[in-house]
Design an enzyme around this catalytic site. Sequence first.
Site, short mmCIF file in Angstrom:
data_model
loop_
_atom_site.label_atom_id
_atom_site.label_comp_id
_atom_site.label_asym_id
_atom_site.label_seq_id
_atom_site.Cartn_x
_atom_site.Cartn_y
_atom_site.Cartn_z
N GLY A 215 0.82 -1.20 0.00
CA GLY A 215 0.00 0.00 0.00
C GLY A 215 0.85 1.25 0.00
O GLY A 215 2.08 1.21 0.01
N GLY A 217 2.31 4.71 1.65
CA GLY A 217 2.61 5.26 2.97
C GLY A 217 4.07 5.11 3.33
O GLY A 217 4.83 4.39 2.67
N GLY A 218 4.48 5.79 4.40
CA GLY A 218 5.87 5.78 4.82
C GLY A 218 6.36 4.40 5.22
O GLY A 218 7.47 3.99 4.89
N ILE A 219 5.52 3.64 5.94
CA ILE A 219 5.96 2.32 6.40
C ILE A 219 6.07 1.33 5.24
O ILE A 219 7.09 0.65 5.11
CB ILE A 219 5.04 1.79 7.51
CG1 ILE A 219 5.10 2.73 8.73
CG2 ILE A 219 5.45 0.39 7.92
CD1 ILE A 219 4.09 2.42 9.81
N GLU A 238 -2.55 -3.37 -5.86
CA GLU A 238 -3.50 -2.42 -6.42
C GLU A 238 -2.77 -1.17 -6.92
O GLU A 238 -3.15 -0.60 -7.94
CB GLU A 238 -4.58 -2.04 -5.40
CG GLU A 238 -4.09 -1.32 -4.16
CD GLU A 238 -5.21 -1.01 -3.19
OE1 GLU A 238 -6.21 -1.75 -3.18
OE2 GLU A 238 -5.09 -0.03 -2.44
N LEU A 313 -4.63 3.21 11.57
CA LEU A 313 -4.50 4.37 12.45
C LEU A 313 -4.61 3.97 13.92
O LEU A 313 -3.94 4.55 14.78
CB LEU A 313 -5.61 5.39 12.13
CG LEU A 313 -5.58 5.99 10.72
CD1 LEU A 313 -6.85 6.78 10.45
CD2 LEU A 313 -4.36 6.89 10.57
N GLY A 336 -8.36 -1.04 -0.51
CA GLY A 336 -8.12 -2.46 -0.77
C GLY A 336 -7.54 -3.21 0.40
O GLY A 336 -7.10 -4.35 0.23
N LYS A 361 0.98 11.82 18.14
CA LYS A 361 1.10 13.11 18.84
C LYS A 361 2.26 13.12 19.83
O LYS A 361 2.08 13.31 21.04
CB LYS A 361 -0.22 13.47 19.53
CG LYS A 361 -1.36 13.76 18.55
CD LYS A 361 -2.58 14.32 19.24
CE LYS A 361 -3.66 14.67 18.22
NZ LYS A 361 -4.87 15.21 18.88
#
Length: 431
Positions: A215, A217-219, A238, A313, A336, A361
């Site tokens: 997917g 994202g940073g990770i 995807e 999240l 997905g 945070k």
Amino acid sequence: MSVQDLYRQKLRSAAEALDQLRNGDCIIVPTGVGEPPALLTALSEQRRRFRDVKVAQILPVRKFGYFDPETTEHVRHLAFFYGAASRAGGQAGWIDFIPSYFSEMPALIARGLIPADVVFALASTMDAHGYFALSLGADYTMAALAKARAVVLEVNPHVPFAFGACHVHISQVSALVESGEPVLEVGLPKIGPVQQAIGKYVAEMIEDGSTLQIGYGGIPDAVVMQLTDKHELGVHTEMIGDGIMSLVEAGVVTNSRKNYLPGKMVATFALGSQKLYRFMDRNPGLEMHPVDFTNDPYLAGRNDNLVAINATLQIDLLGQCGSESLAHLPYSGTGGQVDFVRAANRSQGGKAFIVLPSTAKDDSISRIVPTLSPGTHVTTGKNDINYVVSEYGVAQLRGKSGKQRALEMIAIAHPDFRAELREGARRLNLL
């Protein structure tokens, strides 16, 4: 009449192409950079000319003029997935949202459950046989083509002509618009020490010969960066991005050991750099297909050792993932994630990873919680979850009891929150 004559006959300005619209229409637009900027800019400029027109899309990447709470009675966005352009409107309530699994969207369109009156899409130049490629977003758009009253393409020479089931013939097109600006580039997310640590845990569990779904994202990108010592990986995903391209260039991805579509990378949309878009052009090792093909858990799961890597999240002690909202406030969408978690669970030797930093945070909030925040939209459920990875380690939940899951999750939480999580688990009779 030749295909070139048909092309000239259907060529319009962006403003003229809007004549294909009627009040009450739903316009289907491809994912991300597959959106046609000239057409959507013209629609924004003339939006007060129309009433009750919807622009339906996953992940818009530009904030066009119709993203306007004051003119929603004329043209409004209909979200399948929120991004930066649409998130504020979704949270304020003036943008509507249709939840669904990404893989099922073509069926929803085919059955008339999601309307598809008009298609607006960015396309490659036409080939000698009269075909255009919707290579940047085949997704649900190919299903919409079969239902739409009108198909309007924005033809751009910078859009790659990819192989796969992503082609539209000139005879299917109602109007054409030409544009020449480079396709929008989407840069890599920020990767810090936490993302690198999570990526290392995942990369260590990926075996040579595995097939990857990665997917955005940073990770996920941190995982890709740590796969350069692997061999004979495959891709069934995807999204194709620069990370996957870099693994191909390094000789890591060969697709030679895939047992479903060997020798081919498969994806449904693209998001990345100009280099990526050039890499896609007539690349015989890549096919772009509709999302009901790429994301179908049965089809994707035919690949042995399928590895799915997706982010969340918030996650509770049983493994329920809130991947698309902040409590009740929408943030993204289902996409997905569930499709590929289920595909990896079906795959012989498959591994489904859900990844997340342990805190948010500035370490003041734990993302691992006894129960999800009230109103959270559950994405991946407790019955589908497999591996969960934070910067503190890996929890394997599949086949585990509630007590075992709670202990596994507490062990990968930030140390500052582990006592609090144990107390929460006791209140829930999990410990």
